[in-house]
Design a protein around this motif. Structure first.
Motif, PDB file in Angstrom:
ATOM      1  N   GLY A   1       0.814  -1.216   0.000  1.00  0.00           N
ATOM      2  CA  GLY A   1       0.000   0.000   0.000  1.00  0.00           C
ATOM      3  C   GLY A   1       0.841   1.256   0.000  1.00  0.00           C
ATOM      4  O   GLY A   1       0.551   2.220  -0.728  1.00  0.00           O
ATOM      5  N   LEU A   2       1.917   1.275   0.802  1.00  0.00           N
ATOM      6  CA  LEU A   2       2.796   2.445   0.837  1.00  0.00           C
ATOM      7  C   LEU A   2       3.460   2.684  -0.516  1.00  0.00           C
ATOM      8  O   LEU A   2       3.649   3.832  -0.943  1.00  0.00           O
ATOM      9  CB  LEU A   2       3.870   2.253   1.911  1.00  0.00           C
ATOM     10  CG  LEU A   2       3.427   2.422   3.374  1.00  0.00           C
ATOM     11  CD1 LEU A   2       4.558   2.048   4.308  1.00  0.00           C
ATOM     12  CD2 LEU A   2       2.992   3.853   3.639  1.00  0.00           C
ATOM     13  N   ALA A   3       3.821   1.590  -1.202  1.00  0.00           N
ATOM     14  CA  ALA A   3       4.503   1.735  -2.487  1.00  0.00           C
ATOM     15  C   ALA A   3       3.537   2.139  -3.595  1.00  0.00           C
ATOM     16  O   ALA A   3       3.864   2.969  -4.443  1.00  0.00           O
ATOM     17  CB  ALA A   3       5.199   0.420  -2.848  1.00  0.00           C
ATOM     18  N   ALA A   4       2.337   1.556  -3.584  1.00  0.00           N
ATOM     19  CA  ALA A   4       1.392   1.807  -4.677  1.00  0.00           C
ATOM     20  C   ALA A   4       0.543   3.050  -4.458  1.00  0.00           C
ATOM     21  O   ALA A   4       0.044   3.631  -5.421  1.00  0.00           O
ATOM     22  CB  ALA A   4       0.472   0.594  -4.843  1.00  0.00           C
ATOM     23  N   GLY A   5       0.381   3.462  -3.202  1.00  0.00           N
ATOM     24  CA  GLY A   5      -0.525   4.559  -2.872  1.00  0.00           C
ATOM     25  C   GLY A   5      -0.277   5.862  -3.609  1.00  0.00           C
ATOM     26  O   GLY A   5      -1.192   6.407  -4.243  1.00  0.00           O
ATOM     27  N   PRO A   6       0.948   6.411  -3.580  1.00  0.00           N
ATOM     28  CA  PRO A   6       1.165   7.710  -4.237  1.00  0.00           C
ATOM     29  C   PRO A   6       0.833   7.686  -5.729  1.00  0.00           C
ATOM     30  O   PRO A   6       0.208   8.615  -6.241  1.00  0.00           O
ATOM     31  CB  PRO A   6       2.661   7.968  -3.999  1.00  0.00           C
ATOM     32  CG  PRO A   6       2.975   7.229  -2.749  1.00  0.00           C
ATOM     33  CD  PRO A   6       2.132   5.979  -2.809  1.00  0.00           C
ATOM     34  N   GLY A   7       1.243   6.642  -6.433  1.00  0.00           N
ATOM     35  CA  GLY A   7       0.969   6.570  -7.866  1.00  0.00           C
ATOM     36  C   GLY A   7      -0.507   6.426  -8.171  1.00  0.00           C
ATOM     37  O   GLY A   7      -1.058   7.136  -9.029  1.00  0.00           O
ATOM     38  N   LEU A   8      -1.182   5.506  -7.460  1.00  0.00           N
ATOM     39  CA  LEU A   8      -2.606   5.286  -7.706  1.00  0.00           C
ATOM     40  C   LEU A   8      -3.432   6.516  -7.340  1.00  0.00           C
ATOM     41  O   LEU A   8      -4.350   6.904  -8.068  1.00  0.00           O
ATOM     42  CB  LEU A   8      -3.092   4.071  -6.919  1.00  0.00           C
ATOM     43  CG  LEU A   8      -2.562   2.705  -7.368  1.00  0.00           C
ATOM     44  CD1 LEU A   8      -3.060   1.604  -6.441  1.00  0.00           C
ATOM     45  CD2 LEU A   8      -2.981   2.418  -8.806  1.00  0.00           C
TER      46      LEU A   8
ATOM     47  N   ALA B   1      10.550   5.619   3.297  1.00  0.00           N
ATOM     48  CA  ALA B   1       9.276   5.551   2.573  1.00  0.00           C
ATOM     49  C   ALA B   1       8.418   6.783   2.839  1.00  0.00           C
ATOM     50  O   ALA B   1       7.889   7.405   1.911  1.00  0.00           O
ATOM     51  CB  ALA B   1       8.522   4.283   2.969  1.00  0.00           C
ATOM     52  N   LEU B   2       8.286   7.160   4.107  1.00  0.00           N
ATOM     53  CA  LEU B   2       7.421   8.291   4.439  1.00  0.00           C
ATOM     54  C   LEU B   2       8.032   9.608   3.993  1.00  0.00           C
ATOM     55  O   LEU B   2       7.304  10.553   3.668  1.00  0.00           O
ATOM     56  CB  LEU B   2       7.134   8.298   5.946  1.00  0.00           C
ATOM     57  CG  LEU B   2       6.303   7.108   6.430  1.00  0.00           C
ATOM     58  CD1 LEU B   2       6.113   7.156   7.943  1.00  0.00           C
ATOM     59  CD2 LEU B   2       4.955   7.101   5.738  1.00  0.00           C
ATOM     60  N   GLY B   3       9.351   9.692   3.944  1.00  0.00           N
ATOM     61  CA  GLY B   3       9.984  10.893   3.399  1.00  0.00           C
ATOM     62  C   GLY B   3       9.632  11.072   1.936  1.00  0.00           C
ATOM     63  O   GLY B   3       9.289  12.179   1.474  1.00  0.00           O
TER      64      GLY B   3
END
Length: 209
Positions: free
Chosen positions: A67-74, A199-201
């Protein structure tokens, strides 16, 4: 209850028209997600035997990082195509299925384990933890002001008081002895801390972009 709060608050965020309503909805989402995240591991541990818990915890953590990896793009795609309220509507709708599954399975009728009877929540420890984190973050944000370093110092002192409290009570919120006694726990915690920092940065910068 946590899922219900997140679903309702997220839907409300999609309906608001001003920053005050959006910030209020996001704060409520934070409360609901705190309830969900605090209960997820405990619920998994209560229904899976010890020899399968590692696998289940691995699935949960993997889902979080996916979710952290896909969230920004989606979410960026949703904002571009449908506007920012669509992010909150999708979040709300996507949590209806987990809520329905929880309600269908239920935990009614399950007896409380004998070892859990008589346990009490450490409100003092929780209060010290909240004060410590709050003052540390506020102090770090205001380091250039006269009050910033003072708040930071008081926050660290409250953190030390929290550690002493956890060492003194029978059922601590956080077993701080694990950081000393377990080499595997100590290094895995450091790895998770490093991963979340990176990741959060990136997510913070992506949001500004």
């Amino acid at each position: 209850l946590g899922l219900v709060i997140v679903i309702a608050a997220s839907a409300a965020c999609g309906l608001v028209s001003g920053p005050a309503g959006l910030l209020t909805g996001r704060a409520l989402m934070g409360v609901g997600m705190a309830m969900v995240m605090a209960a997820t591991m405990a619920m998994a541990a209560s229904v899976y035997p010890p020899d399968r818990r590692g696998m289940v915890f691995g699935y949960i953590v993997s889902a979080v990082y996916i979710g952290l990896a896909a969230g920004p793009g989606l979410c960026g795609l949703l904002v571009e195509l449908l506007g920012w309220p669509s992010v909150f509507w999708l979040t709300s709708l996507s949590l209806v299925l987990p809520l329905a599954l929880l309600l269908s399975v239920g935990i009614q009728g399950k007896e409380i384990p004998a070892k859990a009877v008589g346990w009490h929540y450490d409100y003092t420890g929780a209060g010290l933890w909240r004060v410590s984190l709050g003052l540390i973050f506020i102090g770090r944000t205001n380091l250039v002001t006269p009050s910033g370093p003072v708040l930071l110092l008081v926050g660290f002192l409250a953190g030390l008081a929290f550690v002493r409290r956890q060492l003194a009570v029978d059922r601590p919120l956080m077993d701080v002895r694990l950081f000393v006694n377990s080499r595997r726990f100590r290094w895995s915690s450091l790895a998770a801390f490093s991963a979340y920092c990176s990741a959060l940065g990136a997510i913070f910068l992506m949001g500004l972009y």
